[in-house]
Design an enzyme around this catalytic site. Structure first.
Site, PDB file in Angstrom:
ATOM      1  N   ASP A  71      43.805  71.505 150.312  1.00  9.22           N
ATOM      2  CA  ASP A  71      43.799  72.645 149.400  1.00  9.22           C
ATOM      3  C   ASP A  71      42.417  73.267 149.336  1.00  9.22           C
ATOM      4  O   ASP A  71      41.447  72.709 149.875  1.00  9.22           O
ATOM      5  CB  ASP A  71      44.278  72.210 147.994  1.00  9.22           C
ATOM      6  CG  ASP A  71      43.666  70.879 147.533  1.00  9.22           C
ATOM      7  OD1 ASP A  71      42.633  70.470 148.104  1.00  9.22           O
ATOM      8  OD2 ASP A  71      44.219  70.255 146.628  1.00  9.22           O
ATOM      9  N   ASN A 140      47.926  63.976 136.021  1.00 13.09           N
ATOM     10  CA  ASN A 140      49.236  64.506 135.610  1.00 13.09           C
ATOM     11  C   ASN A 140      50.270  64.344 136.724  1.00 13.09           C
ATOM     12  O   ASN A 140      51.337  64.934 136.684  1.00 13.09           O
ATOM     13  CB  ASN A 140      49.122  65.983 135.205  1.00 13.09           C
ATOM     14  CG  ASN A 140      48.724  66.879 136.374  1.00 13.09           C
ATOM     15  OD1 ASN A 140      48.480  66.393 137.481  1.00 13.09           O
ATOM     16  ND2 ASN A 140      48.653  68.175 136.134  1.00 13.09           N
ATOM     17  N   HIS A 142      49.771  65.174 139.944  1.00 16.14           N
ATOM     18  CA  HIS A 142      49.763  66.168 141.016  1.00 16.14           C
ATOM     19  C   HIS A 142      49.316  65.560 142.336  1.00 16.14           C
ATOM     20  O   HIS A 142      48.585  64.573 142.372  1.00 16.14           O
ATOM     21  CB  HIS A 142      48.952  67.427 140.647  1.00 16.14           C
ATOM     22  CG  HIS A 142      47.470  67.316 140.634  1.00 16.14           C
ATOM     23  ND1 HIS A 142      46.688  67.838 139.619  1.00 16.14           N
ATOM     24  CD2 HIS A 142      46.592  66.782 141.523  1.00 16.14           C
ATOM     25  CE1 HIS A 142      45.422  67.629 139.890  1.00 16.14           C
ATOM     26  NE2 HIS A 142      45.331  66.986 141.031  1.00 16.14           N
ATOM     27  N   GLU A 147      51.193  71.121 141.064  1.00 17.19           N
ATOM     28  CA  GLU A 147      51.229  70.740 139.662  1.00 17.19           C
ATOM     29  C   GLU A 147      52.665  70.444 139.241  1.00 17.19           C
ATOM     30  O   GLU A 147      53.612  70.807 139.960  1.00 17.19           O
ATOM     31  CB  GLU A 147      50.663  71.888 138.822  1.00 17.19           C
ATOM     32  CG  GLU A 147      49.213  72.262 139.162  1.00 17.19           C
ATOM     33  CD  GLU A 147      48.197  71.309 138.563  1.00 17.19           C
ATOM     34  OE1 GLU A 147      48.533  70.129 138.308  1.00 17.19           O
ATOM     35  OE2 GLU A 147      47.054  71.742 138.344  1.00 17.19           O
TER      36      GLU A 147
HETATM   37  C1  GLP Z   1      42.098  67.314 142.723  1.00 20.97           C
HETATM   38  C2  GLP Z   1      42.483  67.665 144.165  1.00 20.97           C
HETATM   39  C3  GLP Z   1      43.411  66.650 144.725  1.00 20.97           C
HETATM   40  C4  GLP Z   1      42.911  65.286 144.348  1.00 20.97           C
HETATM   41  C5  GLP Z   1      43.111  65.077 142.873  1.00 20.97           C
HETATM   42  C6  GLP Z   1      42.555  63.772 142.344  1.00 20.97           C
HETATM   43  O1  GLP Z   1      42.229  68.327 141.812  1.00 20.97           O
HETATM   44  N1  GLP Z   1      42.949  68.964 144.408  1.00 20.97           N
HETATM   45  O2  GLP Z   1      43.536  66.810 146.123  1.00 20.97           O
HETATM   46  O3  GLP Z   1      43.605  64.307 145.057  1.00 20.97           O
HETATM   47  O4  GLP Z   1      42.663  66.185 142.135  1.00 20.97           O
HETATM   48  O5  GLP Z   1      41.154  63.831 142.308  1.00 20.97           O
HETATM   49  P1  GLP Z   1      40.234  62.564 142.181  1.00 20.97           P
HETATM   50  O6  GLP Z   1      40.364  61.816 143.448  1.00 20.97           O
HETATM   51  O7  GLP Z   1      38.844  63.103 141.994  1.00 20.97           O
HETATM   52  O8  GLP Z   1      40.706  61.813 140.995  1.00 20.97           O
END
Ligand code: GLP
Length: 246
Positions: A71, A140, A142, A147
């Site tokens: 993304d 959440n 995702h 989302e």
């Molecule tokens: C972000 C990214 C995701 C990521 C997730 C968890 O917003 N867009 O690709 O896997 O949230 O992030 P983290 O690994 O920092 O907890």
């Protein structure tokens, strides 16, 4: 196997956090060594950092590998340090000595981001699809920026971030107001098309999401529950993230 058996359940490896890097890097290198032109999907966020550090420490020849990001934010100026293009440059491209032309992200500066999203989906397909997709999970539930409410068969598209996700990512920005509100994200269907998935989850903030993803129903309310539809998922979870799993 019974004829009506569904996909194999995700394999959960419970590990201390300090082992994430080595175990994940072993998995990645296994895919690289068994594939002639490997395509690796990469996540940003904190979860995959130990993996990228370990790959960098091991060294290696990545010239045959193509990389696709999950993304990218919309609305940040080119070169913004928190754009995922810059994050991947710092965490992956520079440390592993990759040719930047082998690392693809959606183009957030295209005149029409919807077109950019479609083109990105096509580029992944043209590369032959993703052999191994690295994933984190949002608190959440995702996946990438899919989302709650995202269709399980969704493809790469423009999306709006929830307040919860913006607040979770606030730590990377000086103020909440500077956290983008929109992004281009691979869809859940895009992610499920990868041949193999590897999800890394650490810490208590991920426990509920991981439990809903693996032990709850497959539903758009918890995008990560889509993992149950894929037959080749490996999950690395530390004790705190796995605390609510059976
Ligand atoms: C972000 C990214 C995701 C990521 C997730 C968890 O917003 N867009 O690709 O896997 O949230 O992030 P983290 O690994 O920092 O907890």
């Amino acid at each position: 196997m019974r004829a009506d058996a569904g996909p194999a359940a995700p394999a959960v490896l419970r590990l201390p956090g300090h082992e994430f890097g080595t175990v994940a890097a072993d998995l990645v290198q296994g895919v690289l060594s068994s594939t002639s032109r490997p395509v690796i999907g990469v996540a940003t966020g904190g979860s995959p950092s130990p993996l990228y550090r370990e790959l960098a420490a091991r060294g290696g020849d990545y010239r045959a590998v193509t990389w696709f990001a999950l993304d990218e934010y919309l609305g940040l100026p080119a070169g913004h340090p928190q754009s995922y293009a810059e994050v991947l440059r710092r965490e992956l491209i520079d440390p592993l000595g990759l040719d930047p032309r082998t690392v693809h992200l959606p183009d957030p500066h295209a005149a029409d981001p919807h077109d950019a999203a479609e083109r990105y989906e096509q580029r992944i397909a043209d590369a032959g699809g993703v052999d191994l997709q690295i994933l984190g999970i949002g608190r959440n539930g995702h996946l990438a920026f899919n989302e709650p409410g995202a269709a399980l068969d969704s493809r790469t598209r423009v999306e709006t971030l929830t307040e919860d996700t913006r607040r979770a990512n606030r730590r990377f920005f000086p103020t909440l107001a500077e956290v983008p509100t929109r992004c281009i994200t691979q869809g859940l269907g895009t992610i499920l098309s990868a041949r193999r998935l590897l999800l890394l989850a650490q810490g208590p903030a991920k426990a509920e999401a991981l439990h809903r993803a693996l032990a709850g129903p497959v539903t758009s309310d918890c995008p990560a529950s889509a993992l149950q539809l894929h037959g080749d998922v490996t999950i690395l979870a530390d004790a705190k993230a796995a605390a609510l799993l059976p």
